[in-house]
Scaffold this motif. Sequence first.
Motif, PDB file in Angstrom:
ATOM      1  N   THR A 191     -56.036 117.187 -65.029  1.00 44.32           N
ATOM      2  CA  THR A 191     -56.341 115.812 -64.589  1.00 44.32           C
ATOM      3  C   THR A 191     -57.304 115.165 -65.566  1.00 44.32           C
ATOM      4  OG1 THR A 191     -57.096 117.114 -62.708  1.00 44.32           O
ATOM      5  CG2 THR A 191     -56.219 114.959 -62.229  1.00 44.32           C
ATOM      6  N   LYS A 192     -58.303 115.917 -65.981  1.00 43.31           N
ATOM      7  CA  LYS A 192     -59.321 115.317 -66.843  1.00 43.31           C
ATOM      8  C   LYS A 192     -58.846 115.173 -68.292  1.00 43.31           C
ATOM      9  CE  LYS A 192     -61.725 119.614 -68.008  1.00 43.31           C
ATOM     10  NZ  LYS A 192     -60.430 120.015 -68.542  1.00 43.31           N
ATOM     11  N   ASP A 193     -57.719 115.841 -68.634  1.00 46.48           N
ATOM     12  CA  ASP A 193     -57.206 115.723 -69.998  1.00 46.48           C
ATOM     13  C   ASP A 193     -56.079 114.701 -70.104  1.00 46.48           C
ATOM     14  OD1 ASP A 193     -58.994 117.569 -70.882  1.00 46.48           O
ATOM     15  OD2 ASP A 193     -57.596 119.250 -70.827  1.00 46.48           O
ATOM     16  N   MET A 194     -55.690 114.104 -69.000  1.00 46.54           N
ATOM     17  CA  MET A 194     -54.704 113.037 -69.057  1.00 46.54           C
ATOM     18  C   MET A 194     -55.383 111.832 -69.682  1.00 46.54           C
ATOM     19  SD  MET A 194     -51.776 114.035 -67.687  1.00 46.54           S
ATOM     20  CE  MET A 194     -50.858 112.689 -66.922  1.00 46.54           C
ATOM     21  N   ILE A 195     -54.619 111.103 -70.459  1.00 47.10           N
ATOM     22  CA  ILE A 195     -55.171 109.929 -71.135  1.00 47.10           C
ATOM     23  C   ILE A 195     -54.564 108.691 -70.476  1.00 47.10           C
ATOM     24  CG2 ILE A 195     -55.271 108.711 -73.348  1.00 47.10           C
ATOM     25  CD1 ILE A 195     -54.868 111.630 -74.586  1.00 47.10           C
ATOM     26  N   LYS A 196     -55.409 107.794 -69.990  1.00 53.46           N
ATOM     27  CA  LYS A 196     -54.900 106.618 -69.286  1.00 53.46           C
ATOM     28  C   LYS A 196     -54.912 105.436 -70.243  1.00 53.46           C
ATOM     29  CE  LYS A 196     -54.558 104.874 -64.681  1.00 53.46           C
ATOM     30  NZ  LYS A 196     -55.048 104.969 -63.311  1.00 53.46           N
ATOM     31  N   SER A 197     -53.733 105.023 -70.641  1.00 53.45           N
ATOM     32  CA  SER A 197     -53.609 103.999 -71.679  1.00 53.45           C
ATOM     33  C   SER A 197     -52.797 102.834 -71.123  1.00 53.45           C
ATOM     34  CB  SER A 197     -52.908 104.616 -72.897  1.00 53.45           C
ATOM     35  OG  SER A 197     -52.845 103.688 -73.957  1.00 53.45           O
TER      36      SER A 197
END
Lengths: 541, 541
Positions: free
Chosen positions: B432-438
């Motif tokens: 979850t913390k390594d997903m990148i929200k772009s």
Amino acid sequence: MRGLMQDGSLDIGVLLRRADLGFRHKRVVTATASGEVISTWGEVMDRARRLSAVLDVLEVPRSARVATFGWNSQRHVELYLGVPSAGRILHTINHRLFTRDVAHIMSDAADDVVFVDRSLLGTVWDVVRSTATVRWIVVMDDGGEEEIPADPRVVDYEALLARCPEPAPAVRVDENDAASLCYTSGTTGRPRGVLYSHRSIVLHALLLLGADSFAISERDVVMPVVPMFHVNAWGLPYAAMLAGADLVLPGPAMAPENLIRQLSRHRVTFSAGVPAIWRALEPLLGTADLSSLRMVVSGGSALPDALSEAWARATGVPITSSWGMTETSPLVACGRVSSAHDALPADDRRRLRGQPGPTVPLVDVRIVDADGRPVERDGVSSGELQVAGPTIAARYFGADPGTSSFTDDGWLRTGDVATLDAFGYLRIVDRTKDMIKSGGEWISSVTVENELMAHPAVREAAVVGVTDDRWGERPWAYVVLAAGEEIDETGLRRHLRERVASWWVPDRFLIIDEIPRTATGKFSKVALRDLAESTAASQPL
Amino acid sequence: MRGLMQDGSLDIGVLLRRADLGFRHKRVVTATASGEVISTWGEVMDRARRLSAVLDVLEVPRSARVATFGWNSQRHVELYLGVPSAGRILHTINHRLFTRDVAHIMSDAADDVVFVDRSLLGTVWDVVRSTATVRWIVVMDDGGEEEIPADPRVVDYEALLARCPEPAPAVRVDENDAASLCYTSGTTGRPRGVLYSHRSIVLHALLLLGADSFAISERDVVMPVVPMFHVNAWGLPYAAMLAGADLVLPGPAMAPENLIRQLSRHRVTFSAGVPAIWRALEPLLGTADLSSLRMVVSGGSALPDALSEAWARATGVPITSSWGMTETSPLVACGRVSSAHDALPADDRRRLRGQPGPTVPLVDVRIVDADGRPVERDGVSSGELQVAGPTIAARYFGADPGTSSFTDDGWLRTGDVATLDAFGYLRIVDRTKDMIKSGGEWISSVTVENELMAHPAVREAAVVGVTDDRWGERPWAYVVLAAGEEIDETGLRRHLRERVASWWVPDRFLIIDEIPRTATGKFSKVALRDLAESTAASQPL
């Protein structure tokens, strides 16, 4: 200090949730008198959950016994799942038992409802009808032609399911709750009930997945020939579900030709049954493609070496022996050859494979002498085999707790005489009651039987002890010849003299057409002893 | 109604009794700096039982924490057995953690005694010495040359054993008692303690014997490369003992050449470790006979397809992925290809093998959206992976129970984003913390990393999200080139454009010599993000 892990109850819900997650598409096939029914684990589970709702409709109380008389079939699997997961107790009954034993079992269990295959109505109707506690008799129409009795308690399985289109609300069960009940075959007395817990069933299923036991995998096609009224079909339906294997059920079509056809047609990889089944199939092995088989397990009585070898020659797969009892869930040992035995000559390895062999995890075993002291683990010293562990009964259900079957420290006394070697390899020497005491020394009837059956002219042999004025007891052999073969007493005697101690050679050899068997297919030593004693009385040597 | 089965406690005594019965002759080998020590399970168990007596001599209270700093060695196995079976709690500590983390862990656990390999004294002496609760410091002389500190609390392992020639009296433990303690690596915060029960350890060992998980058997030679301070070495010492397998321990000799030599010399059949180990060994695969290998397992971080394929080409055995956490004992899933996937093209099957794959029995999994609702099991819909079962933590040990890591209904929130398909096949999309929200949409850094690492010129790649005024976050890639290879940003960009959505292609590609790692060998996304943010601040695009 308690660990901080989740409780994670070991109940049958574990199996249902796992199969729901990954195995709904895998197949459950049932052979019928006229063909077969092909279903999936998904359909079986959905129907099992509706079956739980049926129990509510029938107002079956929590923990009540739900009896079954059934072949190995999809509906029987639905009962295996839907009854215990709804907090009731599945009680499978062997329809081949004598009627007085069935009556005793049903009365002892106080069965509330009975599920019965239509084709078995003729066999069990009388005893079912007259069991006082039975409120409902649910007929499973398997294509049998027996008439449906006009009795107000009789209802139809599919009609009941149709009334319950929705699954039952989930019932909370504890892993130590009772899940199923199975009575012993009563070879040593009246049948006694073993009440399995959810925990013992789930742990036993896990054991069957182990690489060194049955190694049941998602890629297997499992066909239990062992009846579903024998110790939960040795746990195979549960293990197949946990692994996600396909399941093939022979239904009422138990004739050898039908079984061979199923093995071949469904590319069965794993099967298990009593030696008598594998013997009956042996003449047919050349008639079908059995190349899919990877493991064939025998249990319930001793596996003759010669039979296993015959299978190995015909299919490339020797029969693997296993050992267990109704009281042990049942698997205690499985005859794989350990690495420690790799250096042995091929014949010795073959003989090892016919023995119970290494035990499965979680089960403790010990061999004790008459005073209860452990004997040396040297592969030679023998004594009574005792077992303990979470898949072993602690006592019996019902009126007779069978206290004498358990030691003061809680181990099950198996009544079998066995040895253990330094590698944990278990060998059964004999049933305590089947040992023959001659001149103060023990003769193993099983050993003599095995050596007799190794002779190509002998199909089956049973050896019993007969009262003898001089020696106390002397062995007599009953022999069934193989088709088209002939051998006389002199030939048999010569054959044995090279293989066992001279005083182990039976005093008499009697050729008969068939060895009497118990209702579970084992040699009936009781009947043979009676026969021998009356022969001895009328024809003194 | 309770079933009538024996209690059969699932505690570590199960393993000891089983190995005593059948596996005393099987080998336990430890590599040392100068050679190796060859022992047997029999000797290991005898010494473990004397070690329990040592704890009595040292007056270690029941349930006290016994800390270890050790390589994979026979003595560490003795601690694995002798400490929990004596009712104390084994607390393995990663000596590679930052000192402040070790100090926090020891203080949180309130360790009573510490066992430390002599070769690690230099690394951990200061923090061990200054932990207030520590009464004894037992040095295990592994041939290291570190000086033995002149401290009255210091005692020698072998000297203590010599004082205890007899095994300790048996201690009764309950299966729910705590057996061992391991702290998380703290990639997402301070390390937190997971307190395993005897029951969870025994059940987990059973799971590793399953045909569809690791299938560990009596015929295996098991070499855990995964350190014994990582989640009980993924349970492998316990599973090897339960199965009766030989155990090969690399000791402090963790250099790739040494590991390859051990694999070959001892005909190792099964090994497990993090991807970084298998990558380090890859260039050496041609130098040794590894024909004994049947299964090589990777866990701890994502397994690049290309690495598994390189092993498959060199040894015939692809690397099998697995998935788990400290909180999950650890095995949750193991990347075997199910029969349902047999019809897929070879490349798709290969990619499946790099995913966590089917779950093991007893463990429940679900994927939920941000509102906690299960998502479709279609292999596409993703959400947070949550797990439950008897081998899963219910909360954390010590000052911080980590309540937010568990749902209201008691499931562990893994923090990983995953999908499930209809066959129960688990795929990890990202942390979850390594997903990148772009631009309001998610980019999976793991997917982009895997595609980059599939390029032959790329040795390793890590992708992190960097603050972006317009999109919120944008991915940057850090790339380590393979020896002798060259590729520039244009080449990498072109490679990715064919494989991922155009907006997933990182804004920047930075070639570096080495990717910073955490103490447990995982890519340190925290360090990389810091690096990227400072680069972005100093060199605006």
